[in-house]
Design a protein around this motif. Structure first.
Motif, PDB file in Angstrom:
ATOM      1  N   HIS A  55       0.965  10.837  -2.536  1.00 54.07           N
ATOM      2  CA  HIS A  55       0.521   9.548  -3.677  1.00 54.07           C
ATOM      3  C   HIS A  55      -0.547   8.880  -2.836  1.00 54.07           C
ATOM      4  O   HIS A  55      -0.074   7.953  -2.390  1.00 54.07           O
ATOM      5  CB  HIS A  55       1.846   9.518  -3.033  1.00 54.07           C
ATOM      6  CG  HIS A  55       3.170  10.152  -3.377  1.00 54.07           C
ATOM      7  ND1 HIS A  55       3.525   8.667  -5.044  1.00 54.07           N
ATOM      8  CD2 HIS A  55       3.678  10.352  -2.520  1.00 54.07           C
ATOM      9  CE1 HIS A  55       5.048   9.791  -4.618  1.00 54.07           C
ATOM     10  NE2 HIS A  55       4.895  10.563  -4.021  1.00 54.07           N
TER      11      HIS A  55
ATOM     12  N   ASN B 251       8.036   1.992  -1.731  1.00 54.68           N
ATOM     13  CA  ASN B 251       9.280   0.867  -2.132  1.00 54.68           C
ATOM     14  C   ASN B 251      10.604   1.582  -2.558  1.00 54.68           C
ATOM     15  O   ASN B 251      11.424   1.185  -2.653  1.00 54.68           O
ATOM     16  CB  ASN B 251       9.128   0.041  -3.155  1.00 54.68           C
ATOM     17  CG  ASN B 251       7.067  -1.142  -3.017  1.00 54.68           C
ATOM     18  OD1 ASN B 251       8.129  -1.281  -1.218  1.00 54.68           O
ATOM     19  ND2 ASN B 251       6.452  -1.894  -4.065  1.00 54.68           N
TER      20      ASN B 251
ATOM     21  N   THR C 212      -3.575   6.509  -3.629  1.00 53.79           N
ATOM     22  CA  THR C 212      -4.091   5.720  -4.188  1.00 53.79           C
ATOM     23  C   THR C 212      -2.715   4.304  -3.205  1.00 53.79           C
ATOM     24  O   THR C 212      -1.529   4.874  -2.995  1.00 53.79           O
ATOM     25  CB  THR C 212      -3.509   5.174  -5.799  1.00 53.79           C
ATOM     26  OG1 THR C 212      -3.387   5.249  -6.060  1.00 53.79           O
ATOM     27  CG2 THR C 212      -4.887   6.475  -6.194  1.00 53.79           C
ATOM     28  N   PRO C 213      -3.726   3.566  -3.259  1.00 57.55           N
ATOM     29  CA  PRO C 213      -2.602   2.178  -2.139  1.00 57.55           C
ATOM     30  C   PRO C 213      -1.090   1.920  -3.125  1.00 57.55           C
ATOM     31  O   PRO C 213      -0.435   1.976  -2.682  1.00 57.55           O
ATOM     32  CB  PRO C 213      -3.904   0.842  -1.937  1.00 57.55           C
ATOM     33  CG  PRO C 213      -5.169   1.838  -1.484  1.00 57.55           C
ATOM     34  CD  PRO C 213      -5.034   3.337  -2.851  1.00 57.55           C
ATOM     35  N   GLU C 214      -2.232   2.285  -4.472  1.00 55.72           N
ATOM     36  CA  GLU C 214      -0.535   1.625  -5.643  1.00 55.72           C
ATOM     37  C   GLU C 214       0.171   2.841  -5.594  1.00 55.72           C
ATOM     38  O   GLU C 214       1.390   2.617  -5.215  1.00 55.72           O
ATOM     39  CB  GLU C 214      -0.951   1.826  -6.935  1.00 55.72           C
ATOM     40  CG  GLU C 214      -2.680   0.741  -7.195  1.00 55.72           C
ATOM     41  CD  GLU C 214      -3.693   0.869  -6.211  1.00 55.72           C
ATOM     42  OE1 GLU C 214      -4.391  -0.047  -6.697  1.00 55.72           O
ATOM     43  OE2 GLU C 214      -4.040   2.060  -5.850  1.00 55.72           O
ATOM     44  N   ALA C 215      -0.316   4.075  -5.509  1.00 51.93           N
ATOM     45  CA  ALA C 215       1.125   4.975  -5.115  1.00 51.93           C
ATOM     46  C   ALA C 215       1.901   4.906  -3.779  1.00 51.93           C
ATOM     47  O   ALA C 215       3.348   5.465  -4.802  1.00 51.93           O
ATOM     48  CB  ALA C 215       0.227   6.179  -6.096  1.00 51.93           C
TER      49      ALA C 215
ATOM     50  N   GLU D  99       2.654   1.927  -1.868  1.00 48.72           N
ATOM     51  CA  GLU D  99       3.355   1.373  -2.378  1.00 48.72           C
ATOM     52  C   GLU D  99       4.518   1.803  -3.512  1.00 48.72           C
ATOM     53  O   GLU D  99       5.992   1.553  -2.824  1.00 48.72           O
ATOM     54  CB  GLU D  99       2.814   0.308  -2.749  1.00 48.72           C
ATOM     55  CG  GLU D  99       3.776  -1.129  -2.895  1.00 48.72           C
ATOM     56  CD  GLU D  99       2.751  -2.429  -3.213  1.00 48.72           C
ATOM     57  OE1 GLU D  99       3.431  -3.276  -2.795  1.00 48.72           O
ATOM     58  OE2 GLU D  99       1.391  -2.134  -3.779  1.00 48.72           O
ATOM     59  N   ARG D 100       4.375   2.813  -4.641  1.00 46.20           N
ATOM     60  CA  ARG D 100       5.666   2.392  -5.454  1.00 46.20           C
ATOM     61  C   ARG D 100       6.750   3.595  -4.634  1.00 46.20           C
ATOM     62  O   ARG D 100       7.684   3.492  -4.730  1.00 46.20           O
ATOM     63  CB  ARG D 100       4.883   2.754  -6.949  1.00 46.20           C
ATOM     64  CG  ARG D 100       4.719   2.353  -7.216  1.00 46.20           C
ATOM     65  CD  ARG D 100       4.198   2.992  -9.403  1.00 46.20           C
ATOM     66  NE  ARG D 100       3.536   4.301  -9.389  1.00 46.20           N
ATOM     67  CZ  ARG D 100       2.240   4.376  -9.251  1.00 46.20           C
ATOM     68  NH1 ARG D 100       1.619   3.056  -9.499  1.00 46.20           N
ATOM     69  NH2 ARG D 100       1.534   5.135  -9.151  1.00 46.20           N
TER      70      ARG D 100
END
Length: 294
Positions: free
Chosen positions: A149, A160, A151-154, A156-157
């Motif tokens: 995962h 979470n 990327t920062p967005e991936a 974080e998902r």
């Protein structure tokens, strides 16, 4: 030369298929292999069957089996907890050691991806394992997931999702079920290697278990027993650095081979270079020898 068998692991019935060498006599004991399947897979996946058939043809008694919660084995379907799979593997070793056609001192493991991680951990904590072959395995769950995962967005998902799984369990007493590719992303073009009985949804606790799992911590304890690490140099699923780090932490005798012309599902691709490496390694460290059963 296949035999359907069952054995018990922590009170659960697990199902396996034993492949016997075609030239094995009725009173002979042979070295043995356990084939450890990948994440959410089963003994019936193509790669597991290919490994079992090839090893049996070379003279090893070989068993491919379903971990608890997978395939035909008992257990809450999809609830895969890494240390429980380690227990299943140790109990499979005990089952093989009790067979009259197996040399109990020469039982080895071969595992792919998740099976590679579980196999390395089992070999590190169970001295009955004579040798270990890891194919695309991993040693540090958190670091592996960061690579999967990226990327920062991936990331974080993913984090979470694990946190929501804990909150859901606390609120309801039940598990939050999540899609397999939210835990372990696999490129579309490789998903064809997952056959129809692969598990599609898992409890969030499975992701947390993998996050916390660290075969890195025990890989050095496999020595002086031999360890072979195989990995795609450009793995689309499990970051290649996972096997590199396990090799860095391992003690001799250990070998690492990175192959540039294969991807994650190396046994499905029909690449004979993989088998040439394994055959050469086995001739040095676990050659087929026959003993006579008492």
């Amino acid at each position: 030369m296949e035999e359907r068998v069952t054995f018990v692991s922590d009170g659960l019935k697990l199902v396996g298929i034993v492949h016997k060498p075609p030239d094995q006599g009725p009173n002979e004991r042979r070295p043995a292999f356990l084939v450890l399947h990948g994440f959410g897979g089963s003994k019936d996946h193509l790669g597991a069957a290919i490994q079992a058939e090839r090893l049996a043809s070379w003279g090893y008694v070989t068993m491919r089996f379903d971990y608890r919660a997978c395939g035909e084995s008992e257990g809450e379907r999809g609830r895969i907890i890494c240390l429980e799979q380690v227990s299943d593997t140790s109990n499979a070793v005990a089952y093989m050691a009790g067979r009259r056609d197996v040399d109990p001192q020469r039982i080895a493991l071969i595992g792919s991806s998740f099976g590679g991680a579980v196999g390395v951990y089992t070999a590190g904590v169970d001295p009955r394992v004579a040798a270990m072959i890891s194919c695309g395995g991993w040693g540090d769950g958190e670091r592996k997931f960061r690579g999967q995962h990226p990327t920062p967005e991936a990331w974080e998902r993913f984090i979470n999702m694990l946190a929501e799984g804990k909150r859901h369990r606390e609120r309801t007493g039940e598990s939050l079920m999540v899609p397999r590719y939210d835990i372990v992303p696999i490129p579309e073009h490789l998903r064809v290697h997952l056959t129809g009985n692969a598990i599609d949804y898992f409890p969030a606790e499975t992701g947390q278990s993998m996050y916390d799992f660290r075969a890195d911590d025990v890989v050095g304890d496999i020595s002086p027993r031999p360890l072979l690490l195989l990995h795609s140099a450009n793995d689309s699923v499990t970051p290649t650095e996972q096997s590199i780090e396990m090799f860095r932490r391992a003690k001799q005798p250990a070998e690492l081979h990175l192959l540039s012309d294969i991807d994650h599902f190396m046994f499905n691709e029909g690449n004979e270079r993989v088998w040439d490496l394994i055959e050469d390694w086995l001739e040095r460290y676990l050659p087929v020898r026959t003993t006579v059963a008492a």
